[in-house]
Design a protein around this motif. Sequence first.
Motif, PDB file in Angstrom:
ATOM      1  N   ASP A   2       0.820  -1.217   0.000  1.00 44.69           N
ATOM      2  CA  ASP A   2       0.000   0.000   0.000  1.00 44.69           C
ATOM      3  C   ASP A   2       0.856   1.271   0.000  1.00 44.69           C
ATOM      4  O   ASP A   2       2.068   1.219   0.137  1.00 44.69           O
ATOM      5  N   ILE A   3       0.168   2.375  -0.141  1.00 46.19           N
ATOM      6  CA  ILE A   3       0.862   3.667  -0.265  1.00 46.19           C
ATOM      7  C   ILE A   3       1.681   3.986   0.979  1.00 46.19           C
ATOM      8  O   ILE A   3       2.827   4.423   0.893  1.00 46.19           O
ATOM      9  N   GLU A   4       1.086   3.726   2.163  1.00 44.93           N
ATOM     10  CA  GLU A   4       1.773   4.017   3.416  1.00 44.93           C
ATOM     11  C   GLU A   4       3.107   3.265   3.475  1.00 44.93           C
ATOM     12  O   GLU A   4       4.133   3.848   3.823  1.00 44.93           O
ATOM     13  N   THR A   5       3.043   1.975   3.141  1.00 43.98           N
ATOM     14  CA  THR A   5       4.258   1.160   3.190  1.00 43.98           C
ATOM     15  C   THR A   5       5.312   1.689   2.211  1.00 43.98           C
ATOM     16  O   THR A   5       6.498   1.791   2.543  1.00 43.98           O
ATOM     17  N   THR A   6       4.856   2.044   0.997  1.00 47.04           N
ATOM     18  CA  THR A   6       5.774   2.602   0.008  1.00 47.04           C
ATOM     19  C   THR A   6       6.460   3.859   0.547  1.00 47.04           C
ATOM     20  O   THR A   6       7.675   4.028   0.435  1.00 47.04           O
ATOM     21  N   LYS A   7       5.655   4.705   1.165  1.00 47.48           N
ATOM     22  CA  LYS A   7       6.179   5.947   1.743  1.00 47.48           C
ATOM     23  C   LYS A   7       7.241   5.664   2.810  1.00 47.48           C
ATOM     24  O   LYS A   7       8.324   6.266   2.816  1.00 47.48           O
ATOM     25  N   ILE A   8       6.895   4.746   3.716  1.00 46.98           N
ATOM     26  CA  ILE A   8       7.811   4.428   4.805  1.00 46.98           C
ATOM     27  C   ILE A   8       9.108   3.846   4.253  1.00 46.98           C
ATOM     28  O   ILE A   8      10.205   4.232   4.673  1.00 46.98           O
ATOM     29  N   ASN A   9       8.975   2.954   3.278  1.00 49.98           N
ATOM     30  CA  ASN A   9      10.184   2.339   2.716  1.00 49.98           C
ATOM     31  C   ASN A   9      11.110   3.371   2.081  1.00 49.98           C
ATOM     32  O   ASN A   9      12.330   3.327   2.300  1.00 49.98           O
ATOM     33  N   SER A  10      10.541   4.311   1.347  1.00 55.13           N
ATOM     34  CA  SER A  10      11.432   5.290   0.716  1.00 55.13           C
ATOM     35  C   SER A  10      11.968   6.271   1.760  1.00 55.13           C
ATOM     36  O   SER A  10      13.085   6.767   1.626  1.00 55.13           O
ATOM     37  N   TYR A  11      11.192   6.501   2.816  1.00 53.35           N
ATOM     38  CA  TYR A  11      11.690   7.349   3.897  1.00 53.35           C
ATOM     39  C   TYR A  11      12.898   6.698   4.585  1.00 53.35           C
ATOM     40  O   TYR A  11      13.917   7.341   4.835  1.00 53.35           O
ATOM     41  N   LEU A  12      12.789   5.414   4.852  1.00 59.09           N
ATOM     42  CA  LEU A  12      13.908   4.683   5.458  1.00 59.09           C
ATOM     43  C   LEU A  12      15.121   4.719   4.519  1.00 59.09           C
ATOM     44  O   LEU A  12      16.234   5.024   4.951  1.00 59.09           O
ATOM     45  N   LYS A  13      14.862   4.428   3.239  1.00 58.58           N
ATOM     46  CA  LYS A  13      15.965   4.427   2.269  1.00 58.58           C
ATOM     47  C   LYS A  13      16.654   5.780   2.216  1.00 58.58           C
ATOM     48  O   LYS A  13      17.884   5.857   2.163  1.00 58.58           O
ATOM     49  N   SER A  14      15.848   6.829   2.245  1.00 59.19           N
ATOM     50  CA  SER A  14      16.423   8.174   2.141  1.00 59.19           C
ATOM     51  C   SER A  14      17.271   8.512   3.371  1.00 59.19           C
ATOM     52  O   SER A  14      18.055   9.452   3.351  1.00 59.19           O
ATOM     53  N   HIS A  15      17.104   7.744   4.431  1.00 58.09           N
ATOM     54  CA  HIS A  15      17.933   7.946   5.618  1.00 58.09           C
ATOM     55  C   HIS A  15      19.014   6.878   5.735  1.00 58.09           C
ATOM     56  O   HIS A  15      19.511   6.596   6.822  1.00 58.09           O
ATOM     57  N   ASP A  16      19.308   6.253   4.606  1.00 60.76           N
ATOM     58  CA  ASP A  16      20.465   5.361   4.551  1.00 60.76           C
ATOM     59  C   ASP A  16      20.224   4.064   5.330  1.00 60.76           C
ATOM     60  O   ASP A  16      21.133   3.485   5.911  1.00 60.76           O
ATOM     61  N   ILE A  17      18.955   3.643   5.334  1.00 61.36           N
ATOM     62  CA  ILE A  17      18.598   2.413   6.034  1.00 61.36           C
ATOM     63  C   ILE A  17      18.028   1.430   5.020  1.00 61.36           C
ATOM     64  O   ILE A  17      17.059   1.749   4.328  1.00 61.36           O
ATOM     65  N   LYS A  18      18.630   0.274   4.934  1.00 60.78           N
ATOM     66  CA  LYS A  18      18.102  -0.743   4.034  1.00 60.78           C
ATOM     67  C   LYS A  18      16.816  -1.299   4.614  1.00 60.78           C
ATOM     68  O   LYS A  18      16.736  -1.581   5.814  1.00 60.78           O
ATOM     69  N   VAL A  19      15.827  -1.464   3.768  1.00 59.97           N
ATOM     70  CA  VAL A  19      14.510  -1.841   4.256  1.00 59.97           C
ATOM     71  C   VAL A  19      14.409  -3.353   4.403  1.00 59.97           C
ATOM     72  O   VAL A  19      14.866  -4.105   3.548  1.00 59.97           O
ATOM     73  N   SER A  20      13.836  -3.761   5.523  1.00 58.56           N
ATOM     74  CA  SER A  20      13.426  -5.159   5.681  1.00 58.56           C
ATOM     75  C   SER A  20      12.016  -5.115   6.257  1.00 58.56           C
ATOM     76  O   SER A  20      11.571  -4.071   6.744  1.00 58.56           O
ATOM     77  N   TYR A  21      11.349  -6.249   6.206  1.00 56.43           N
ATOM     78  CA  TYR A  21       9.987  -6.270   6.735  1.00 56.43           C
ATOM     79  C   TYR A  21       9.978  -5.877   8.207  1.00 56.43           C
ATOM     80  O   TYR A  21       9.169  -5.057   8.650  1.00 56.43           O
ATOM     81  N   GLN A  22      10.935  -6.456   8.977  1.00 59.06           N
ATOM     82  CA  GLN A  22      11.001  -6.151  10.411  1.00 59.06           C
ATOM     83  C   GLN A  22      11.189  -4.657  10.655  1.00 59.06           C
ATOM     84  O   GLN A  22      10.485  -4.045  11.475  1.00 59.06           O
ATOM     85  N   ARG A  23      12.149  -4.076   9.964  1.00 60.66           N
ATOM     86  CA  ARG A  23      12.439  -2.652  10.174  1.00 60.66           C
ATOM     87  C   ARG A  23      11.233  -1.792   9.844  1.00 60.66           C
ATOM     88  O   ARG A  23      10.906  -0.857  10.588  1.00 60.66           O
ATOM     89  N   ALA A  24      10.579  -2.117   8.728  1.00 61.97           N
ATOM     90  CA  ALA A  24       9.421  -1.313   8.334  1.00 61.97           C
ATOM     91  C   ALA A  24       8.298  -1.437   9.362  1.00 61.97           C
ATOM     92  O   ALA A  24       7.662  -0.439   9.727  1.00 61.97           O
ATOM     93  N   GLN A  25       8.090  -2.656   9.878  1.00 60.99           N
ATOM     94  CA  GLN A  25       7.005  -2.838  10.846  1.00 60.99           C
ATOM     95  C   GLN A  25       7.299  -2.122  12.158  1.00 60.99           C
ATOM     96  O   GLN A  25       6.397  -1.564  12.790  1.00 60.99           O
ATOM     97  N   ILE A  26       8.547  -2.146  12.567  1.00 57.43           N
ATOM     98  CA  ILE A  26       8.912  -1.464  13.815  1.00 57.43           C
ATOM     99  C   ILE A  26       8.719   0.047  13.655  1.00 57.43           C
ATOM    100  O   ILE A  26       8.140   0.707  14.525  1.00 57.43           O
TER     101      ILE A  26
END
Lengths: 137, 137
Positions: A2-26
């Motif tokens: 969904d859109i929220e997840t997409t947003k969060i993933n790119s936000y994490l990426k933009s802060h130099d954090i590789k995305v994983s399911y665990q990280r995104a859920q936390i």
Amino acid sequence: MDIETTKINSYLKSHDIKVSYQRAQIYKYLLKYKNHPTVDMIYKALINDIPSLSKTTIYNTLKLFVDKKLVNVINIEDNETRYDADTTFHGHFKCKKCNKIYDIRLEKPMIIDFENYSVDEYHFYIKGVCSECNKIK
Amino acid sequence: MDIETTKINSYLKSHDIKVSYQRAQIYKYLLKYKNHPTVDMIYKALINDIPSLSKTTIYNTLKLFVDKKLVNVINIEDNETRYDADTTFHGHFKCKKCNKIYDIRLEKPMIIDFENYSVDEYHFYIKGVCSECNKIK
DNA sequence: ATATTAAATTGTAATCATTACAAACTAAAA
DNA sequence: TTTTAGTTTGTAATGATTACAATTTAATAT
């Protein structure tokens, strides 16, 4: 996804954090509940969705988020660390009766007779009784 | 018994605390060094003078002092509690380079849009680099 | 003073959040 | 596919703090 997840993933990426399911859920948990949770609270909330989840992962992830300035540590309790995804300047109020932790807005206080320092982090905590609990006598 | 000791003893008594040698020495340490010590720092400083001293006594005594409002808890570190015999309103600055903890004077900040609460404790911590460490590049 | 009672101190063991570490797993790069 | 790097996980270790019972010390009553 969904859109929220997409947003969060790119936000994490933009802060130099590789995305994983665990990280995104936390991170999603922190954003959704804004409840200044402990590691244990996050663990209990996510263990159904991620049965393999380990507390070590939560510790590692939060440390990463703090390093990357996505999350702040709150030491308002003396026994357990709490975490906050709101990194704008604000303080916390802990009610000693209901144990709730409120965000409080405040002016940056004026520091007197202390010069030439540089600031990385502000922490402002108040403990007392909240207006709800003050109603009950 | 010197004048200082007499003063401290009557100060403790006036706050509803029965005086013992251990209690007086712990309180004296806090007043003398004003260094926001951990339990371990107090223990190491007093063990020569009081070879029987137990850390449990220090924990018990500090809890008593905190209950009786003689001493404040400082949660500026995430792993160890620090204690402060200065109970007047002030904040703390921790230098991330030299690890020293400074007292800082500040105005009580204005709290916005938060009403009808009562306050027991204020905690204000800043982390950054102190002026001494900023000189060294 | 002495006996009795209450409180303070001490040592040991238990608790519990956090960290260290190595193995298993997953994703990315060659 | 193979290699490499990074992530997750479980278990064990660490270390501050607390629980608790025994000992010691101080306070009170006789």
